[in-house]
Motif scaffolding. Structure first.
Motif, PDB file in Angstrom:
ATOM      1  N   GLU A 177       0.812  -1.217   0.000  1.00  8.90           N
ATOM      2  CA  GLU A 177       0.000   0.000   0.000  1.00  8.90           C
ATOM      3  C   GLU A 177       0.848   1.271   0.000  1.00  8.90           C
ATOM      4  O   GLU A 177       0.432   2.310  -0.505  1.00  8.90           O
ATOM      5  CB  GLU A 177      -0.921  -0.001   1.225  1.00  8.90           C
ATOM      6  N   HIS A 178       2.052   1.196   0.544  1.00  8.65           N
ATOM      7  CA  HIS A 178       2.903   2.375   0.684  1.00  8.65           C
ATOM      8  C   HIS A 178       4.112   2.350  -0.241  1.00  8.65           C
ATOM      9  O   HIS A 178       5.010   3.179  -0.114  1.00  8.65           O
ATOM     10  CB  HIS A 178       3.378   2.495   2.132  1.00  8.65           C
ATOM     11  N   PHE A 179       4.114   1.418  -1.188  1.00  5.12           N
ATOM     12  CA  PHE A 179       5.287   1.238  -2.043  1.00  5.12           C
ATOM     13  C   PHE A 179       5.653   2.505  -2.813  1.00  5.12           C
ATOM     14  O   PHE A 179       6.814   2.921  -2.826  1.00  5.12           O
ATOM     15  CB  PHE A 179       5.064   0.070  -3.012  1.00  5.12           C
ATOM     16  N   ASP A 180       4.679   3.135  -3.447  1.00  8.61           N
ATOM     17  CA  ASP A 180       4.972   4.331  -4.245  1.00  8.61           C
ATOM     18  C   ASP A 180       5.529   5.465  -3.389  1.00  8.61           C
ATOM     19  O   ASP A 180       6.388   6.225  -3.837  1.00  8.61           O
ATOM     20  CB  ASP A 180       3.726   4.794  -5.002  1.00  8.61           C
ATOM     21  N   ARG A 181       5.079   5.562  -2.161  1.00 10.60           N
ATOM     22  CA  ARG A 181       5.610   6.588  -1.250  1.00 10.60           C
ATOM     23  C   ARG A 181       7.083   6.300  -0.956  1.00 10.60           C
ATOM     24  O   ARG A 181       7.897   7.214  -0.854  1.00 10.60           O
ATOM     25  CB  ARG A 181       4.800   6.610   0.030  1.00 10.60           C
ATOM     26  N   GLY A 182       7.432   5.038  -0.808  1.00  7.39           N
ATOM     27  CA  GLY A 182       8.827   4.673  -0.584  1.00  7.39           C
ATOM     28  C   GLY A 182       9.696   5.004  -1.782  1.00  7.39           C
ATOM     29  O   GLY A 182      10.818   5.493  -1.628  1.00  7.39           O
ATOM     30  N   VAL A 183       9.182   4.757  -2.973  1.00  9.86           N
ATOM     31  CA  VAL A 183       9.913   5.108  -4.192  1.00  9.86           C
ATOM     32  C   VAL A 183      10.135   6.617  -4.248  1.00  9.86           C
ATOM     33  O   VAL A 183      11.245   7.092  -4.504  1.00  9.86           O
ATOM     34  CB  VAL A 183       9.173   4.620  -5.455  1.00  9.86           C
ATOM     35  N   SER A 184       9.088   7.388  -3.984  1.00 14.65           N
ATOM     36  CA  SER A 184       9.205   8.856  -4.004  1.00 14.65           C
ATOM     37  C   SER A 184      10.241   9.340  -3.004  1.00 14.65           C
ATOM     38  O   SER A 184      11.024  10.251  -3.296  1.00 14.65           O
ATOM     39  CB  SER A 184       7.855   9.499  -3.693  1.00 14.65           C
ATOM     40  N   SER A 185      10.252   8.740  -1.843  1.00 12.22           N
ATOM     41  CA  SER A 185      11.217   9.126  -0.813  1.00 12.22           C
ATOM     42  C   SER A 185      12.642   8.852  -1.276  1.00 12.22           C
ATOM     43  O   SER A 185      13.523   9.708  -1.161  1.00 12.22           O
ATOM     44  CB  SER A 185      10.920   8.373   0.479  1.00 12.22           C
ATOM     45  N   LEU A 186      12.872   7.661  -1.802  1.00 15.72           N
ATOM     46  CA  LEU A 186      14.218   7.302  -2.253  1.00 15.72           C
ATOM     47  C   LEU A 186      14.656   8.164  -3.436  1.00 15.72           C
ATOM     48  O   LEU A 186      15.834   8.516  -3.550  1.00 15.72           O
ATOM     49  CB  LEU A 186      14.287   5.814  -2.604  1.00 15.72           C
ATOM     50  N   GLU A 187      13.729   8.553  -4.290  1.00 20.09           N
ATOM     51  CA  GLU A 187      14.064   9.398  -5.441  1.00 20.09           C
ATOM     52  C   GLU A 187      14.619  10.760  -5.003  1.00 20.09           C
ATOM     53  O   GLU A 187      15.363  11.396  -5.750  1.00 20.09           O
ATOM     54  CB  GLU A 187      12.825   9.614  -6.324  1.00 20.09           C
ATOM     55  N   GLU A 188      14.286  11.206  -3.811  1.00 19.08           N
ATOM     56  CA  GLU A 188      14.781  12.490  -3.311  1.00 19.08           C
ATOM     57  C   GLU A 188      16.244  12.437  -2.878  1.00 19.08           C
ATOM     58  O   GLU A 188      16.852  13.474  -2.646  1.00 19.08           O
ATOM     59  CB  GLU A 188      13.900  12.981  -2.158  1.00 19.08           C
ATOM     60  N   HIS A 189      16.810  11.268  -2.790  1.00 20.70           N
ATOM     61  CA  HIS A 189      18.224  11.117  -2.411  1.00 20.70           C
ATOM     62  C   HIS A 189      19.097  11.173  -3.666  1.00 20.70           C
ATOM     63  O   HIS A 189      19.846  10.247  -3.974  1.00 20.70           O
ATOM     64  CB  HIS A 189      18.430   9.794  -1.671  1.00 20.70           C
ATOM     65  N   LYS A 190      19.017  12.257  -4.402  1.00 22.57           N
ATOM     66  CA  LYS A 190      19.634  12.374  -5.727  1.00 22.57           C
ATOM     67  C   LYS A 190      21.157  12.189  -5.721  1.00 22.57           C
ATOM     68  O   LYS A 190      21.689  11.448  -6.531  1.00 22.57           O
ATOM     69  CB  LYS A 190      19.241  13.702  -6.354  1.00 22.57           C
ATOM     70  N   ALA A 191      21.858  12.850  -4.822  1.00 24.10           N
ATOM     71  CA  ALA A 191      23.320  12.735  -4.783  1.00 24.10           C
ATOM     72  C   ALA A 191      23.729  11.310  -4.428  1.00 24.10           C
ATOM     73  O   ALA A 191      24.670  10.764  -5.005  1.00 24.10           O
ATOM     74  CB  ALA A 191      23.912  13.732  -3.784  1.00 24.10           C
ATOM     75  N   TYR A 192      23.029  10.715  -3.498  1.00 18.23           N
ATOM     76  CA  TYR A 192      23.308   9.338  -3.098  1.00 18.23           C
ATOM     77  C   TYR A 192      23.117   8.387  -4.277  1.00 18.23           C
ATOM     78  O   TYR A 192      23.981   7.555  -4.569  1.00 18.23           O
ATOM     79  CB  TYR A 192      22.386   8.964  -1.934  1.00 18.23           C
TER      80      TYR A 192
END
Length: 116
Positions: free
Chosen positions: A61-76
């Motif tokens: 249910e929260h998978f897309d939110r996790g993807v969005s969160s990880l996408e914000e770690h651009k430099a990493y």
């Protein structure tokens, strides 16, 4: 054995130390002076992605939110390069195996350490 990053290891150790000492009135005596009492309410620690995991939590249910969160770690992500730098692919690959064992689309596996 899957090695982890140094910052993840340091945070994990600090968490374990804090949990262990939360009910030790001799470690944080200054907190007693501030009116805080020792706390022994924690019963388990759950370690994500352990190779010894025997528990899992459905994250579908929260998978897309996790993807969005990880996408914000651009430099990493740029530093990682390769397939690991693609958040959706990385999280899908990680979550599918545990999800299939749990009977869901995606899940995160945990090893549970009892404390008491």
């Amino acid at each position: 054995m899957l090695l982890n990053q140094a910052d993840h290891i340091a945070v994990g150790r600090a968490t374990l130390d804090g949990v262990r000492d939360a009910d030790n009135r001799w470690v944080f005596r200054e907190l007693l002076a501030e009116g805080h009492e020792p706390w022994s309410g924690l019963r388990q620690i759950w370690a994500a992605a352990s190779p010894e995991a025997k528990h899992a939590v459905d994250t579908t249910e929260h998978f897309d939110r996790g993807v969005s969160s990880l996408e914000e770690h651009k430099a990493y992500l740029a530093g990682l390069g390769g397939a690991t730098a693609e958040p959706r692919e990385f999280l899908e690959g990680f979550g599918r195996g545990a999800g299939s064992r749990l009977g869901t689309r995606f899940a995160v596996p945990f090893e549970v350490f009892p404390l008491r």
